[in-house]
Design a protein around this motif. Sequence first.
Motif, PDB file in Angstrom:
ATOM      1  N   ALA A  20      11.972 -17.222  10.784  1.00  0.00           N
ATOM      2  CA  ALA A  20      12.441 -17.603  12.109  1.00  0.00           C
ATOM      3  C   ALA A  20      12.877 -16.382  12.899  1.00  0.00           C
ATOM      4  N   VAL A  21      13.533 -15.442  12.226  1.00  0.00           N
ATOM      5  CA  VAL A  21      13.947 -14.223  12.905  1.00  0.00           C
ATOM      6  C   VAL A  21      12.739 -13.470  13.413  1.00  0.00           C
ATOM      7  N   LEU A  22      11.690 -13.394  12.602  1.00  0.00           N
ATOM      8  CA  LEU A  22      10.477 -12.723  13.052  1.00  0.00           C
ATOM      9  C   LEU A  22       9.876 -13.427  14.250  1.00  0.00           C
ATOM     10  N   LEU A  23       9.944 -14.758  14.278  1.00  0.00           N
ATOM     11  CA  LEU A  23       9.410 -15.527  15.394  1.00  0.00           C
ATOM     12  C   LEU A  23      10.110 -15.159  16.676  1.00  0.00           C
ATOM     13  N   VAL A  24      11.443 -15.121  16.627  1.00  0.00           N
ATOM     14  CA  VAL A  24      12.197 -14.796  17.833  1.00  0.00           C
ATOM     15  C   VAL A  24      12.024 -13.338  18.205  1.00  0.00           C
ATOM     16  N   LEU A  25      12.023 -12.464  17.187  1.00  0.00           N
ATOM     17  CA  LEU A  25      11.836 -11.049  17.457  1.00  0.00           C
ATOM     18  C   LEU A  25      10.525 -10.799  18.165  1.00  0.00           C
ATOM     19  N   SER A  50      20.673  -2.917  34.262  1.00  0.00           N
ATOM     20  CA  SER A  50      19.242  -2.649  34.285  1.00  0.00           C
ATOM     21  C   SER A  50      18.653  -3.065  32.951  1.00  0.00           C
ATOM     22  N   GLY A  51      17.322  -3.127  32.885  1.00  0.00           N
ATOM     23  CA  GLY A  51      16.641  -3.460  31.651  1.00  0.00           C
ATOM     24  C   GLY A  51      16.599  -4.958  31.395  1.00  0.00           C
ATOM     25  N   THR A  52      16.214  -5.302  30.181  1.00  0.00           N
ATOM     26  CA  THR A  52      15.991  -6.695  29.797  1.00  0.00           C
ATOM     27  C   THR A  52      17.246  -7.303  29.188  1.00  0.00           C
ATOM     28  N   VAL A  53      17.564  -8.506  29.617  1.00  0.00           N
ATOM     29  CA  VAL A  53      18.633  -9.303  29.025  1.00  0.00           C
ATOM     30  C   VAL A  53      17.976 -10.477  28.303  1.00  0.00           C
ATOM     31  N   THR A  54      18.216 -10.604  27.014  1.00  0.00           N
ATOM     32  CA  THR A  54      17.641 -11.691  26.232  1.00  0.00           C
ATOM     33  C   THR A  54      18.706 -12.753  26.001  1.00  0.00           C
ATOM     34  N   VAL A  55      18.409 -13.963  26.481  1.00  0.00           N
ATOM     35  CA  VAL A  55      19.375 -15.058  26.449  1.00  0.00           C
ATOM     36  C   VAL A  55      18.862 -16.185  25.574  1.00  0.00           C
ATOM     37  N   PHE A  56      19.649 -16.583  24.590  1.00  0.00           N
ATOM     38  CA  PHE A  56      19.389 -17.784  23.800  1.00  0.00           C
ATOM     39  C   PHE A  56      20.216 -18.896  24.427  1.00  0.00           C
ATOM     40  N   ALA A  57      19.569 -19.963  24.852  1.00  0.00           N
ATOM     41  CA  ALA A  57      20.284 -21.012  25.581  1.00  0.00           C
ATOM     42  C   ALA A  57      19.809 -22.395  25.166  1.00  0.00           C
ATOM     43  N   ALA A  58      20.738 -23.344  25.187  1.00  0.00           N
ATOM     44  CA  ALA A  58      20.442 -24.740  24.855  1.00  0.00           C
ATOM     45  C   ALA A  58      19.319 -25.268  25.733  1.00  0.00           C
ATOM     46  N   ALA A  59      18.484 -26.135  25.156  1.00  0.00           N
ATOM     47  CA  ALA A  59      17.319 -26.659  25.875  1.00  0.00           C
ATOM     48  C   ALA A  59      17.703 -27.324  27.183  1.00  0.00           C
ATOM     49  N   THR A  96      22.630 -15.734  13.700  1.00  0.00           N
ATOM     50  CA  THR A  96      23.327 -15.323  12.474  1.00  0.00           C
ATOM     51  C   THR A  96      22.375 -14.740  11.433  1.00  0.00           C
ATOM     52  N   SER A  97      21.076 -14.979  11.614  1.00  0.00           N
ATOM     53  CA  SER A  97      20.080 -14.400  10.703  1.00  0.00           C
ATOM     54  C   SER A  97      19.538 -13.069  11.203  1.00  0.00           C
ATOM     55  N   GLY A  98      20.043 -12.622  12.364  1.00  0.00           N
ATOM     56  CA  GLY A  98      19.681 -11.302  12.846  1.00  0.00           C
ATOM     57  C   GLY A  98      18.711 -11.259  13.997  1.00  0.00           C
ATOM     58  N   ALA A  99      18.366 -12.392  14.605  1.00  0.00           N
ATOM     59  CA  ALA A  99      17.455 -12.372  15.748  1.00  0.00           C
ATOM     60  C   ALA A  99      18.091 -11.601  16.895  1.00  0.00           C
ATOM     61  N   ASN A 242      26.034  -7.599  18.652  1.00  0.00           N
ATOM     62  CA  ASN A 242      25.048  -6.523  18.579  1.00  0.00           C
ATOM     63  C   ASN A 242      24.040  -6.596  19.721  1.00  0.00           C
ATOM     64  N   ALA A 243      24.513  -6.985  20.890  1.00  0.00           N
ATOM     65  CA  ALA A 243      23.636  -7.120  22.057  1.00  0.00           C
ATOM     66  C   ALA A 243      22.927  -5.795  22.350  1.00  0.00           C
ATOM     67  N   PRO A 244      21.592  -5.804  22.430  1.00  0.00           N
ATOM     68  CA  PRO A 244      20.870  -4.571  22.747  1.00  0.00           C
ATOM     69  C   PRO A 244      21.168  -4.034  24.146  1.00  0.00           C
ATOM     70  N   ASN A 245      21.578  -4.919  25.061  1.00  0.00           N
ATOM     71  CA  ASN A 245      21.833  -4.503  26.439  1.00  0.00           C
ATOM     72  C   ASN A 245      23.126  -5.167  26.921  1.00  0.00           C
ATOM     73  N   ALA A 246      24.236  -4.732  26.326  1.00  0.00           N
ATOM     74  CA  ALA A 246      25.522  -5.398  26.558  1.00  0.00           C
ATOM     75  C   ALA A 246      25.968  -5.334  28.016  1.00  0.00           C
ATOM     76  N   GLU A 247      25.727  -4.212  28.683  1.00  0.00           N
ATOM     77  CA  GLU A 247      26.188  -4.068  30.065  1.00  0.00           C
ATOM     78  C   GLU A 247      25.518  -5.097  30.978  1.00  0.00           C
ATOM     79  N   ALA A 248      24.202  -5.211  30.879  1.00  0.00           N
ATOM     80  CA  ALA A 248      23.492  -6.177  31.706  1.00  0.00           C
ATOM     81  C   ALA A 248      23.809  -7.605  31.271  1.00  0.00           C
ATOM     82  N   ALA A 249      24.035  -7.796  29.971  1.00  0.00           N
ATOM     83  CA  ALA A 249      24.386  -9.124  29.472  1.00  0.00           C
ATOM     84  C   ALA A 249      25.715  -9.591  30.061  1.00  0.00           C
ATOM     85  N   GLU A 250      26.693  -8.708  30.104  1.00  0.00           N
ATOM     86  CA  GLU A 250      27.984  -9.054  30.698  1.00  0.00           C
ATOM     87  C   GLU A 250      27.825  -9.402  32.174  1.00  0.00           C
TER      88      GLU A 250
END
Length: 273
Positions: A20-25, A50-59, A96-99, A242-250
């Motif tokens: 599943a982690v590979l799927l999301v990655l 700047s850059g990409t913000v990746t959001v996991f969100a409820a359907a 929690t699995s690292g995606a 461990n957000a890859p782009n914490a500034e844009a995420a905030e």
Amino acid sequence: MTTRPAPRTRLPRWAGAGAAVLLVLGAATACSSSAGGAGSGSGSAPGEPSGTVTVFAAASLTESFTTLGERFEKANPGTEVTFSFGGSDSLAAGITSGAPADVFASASPRTMKIVTDAGDASGTPATFVRNQLEIATLPGNPHRVSSLRDLTDPELKVVLCDKGVPCGAAAQTALDASGLELTPVSYEQDVKSALTKVQLKEADAALVYRTDVRAAGDKVEGVDFPEAAEAVNDYPIALLENAPNAEAAEAFIAYVRSGEGRRVLADAGFLAP
């Protein structure tokens, strides 16, 4: 830049967390490549997101968050927001699995707690909206469903969300509050799947969020029921540790919680927190 939400990453029932982690990655990598990668400056001034913000969100957030992503990008040139929408429990399991993801927006505090208990959230999650159940029927309500009790008719084909996801847990709370028992023809992994069963006429009714009924337009008809008040879901949102782009995420989280974000969410039928 136009937001192109990642195809709904249907994180499976986690028969293998690594797969599943590979799927999301893979989905996140594919989406971010067109934006030059997370954290890429794209000519933005220092201190600007700047850059990409990746959001996991409820359907159930699909339509409103897609709109907010587009508006956030317009307000912040050089950003791109990509989404993975799905059942909150599956998304939490992926995190929690690292995606790799920057933001998690869940449809219940319970599923957010999975992430916070694992130490994968940065800071305290904030409730940004609430949501309430509604009965979705076929257009015109041909079976004249008017109450939760009507769904117990054995002649009706009723669909529920799986009990492990927030919409399913809310449905069970409403049924418990009414003292009713209901045997659905199927349990679905997220609220959009449950609603689709009605839209395809594979079910006569489903218990879903009223925001999803509104988003479906004339493809379904909604029926309110009083027990829904006993099962209102709070939706928390959090920056991930461990957000890859914490500034844009905030910045995206702040935008969701801004006046503009509240207006978009209210127009979709969400309740104020």
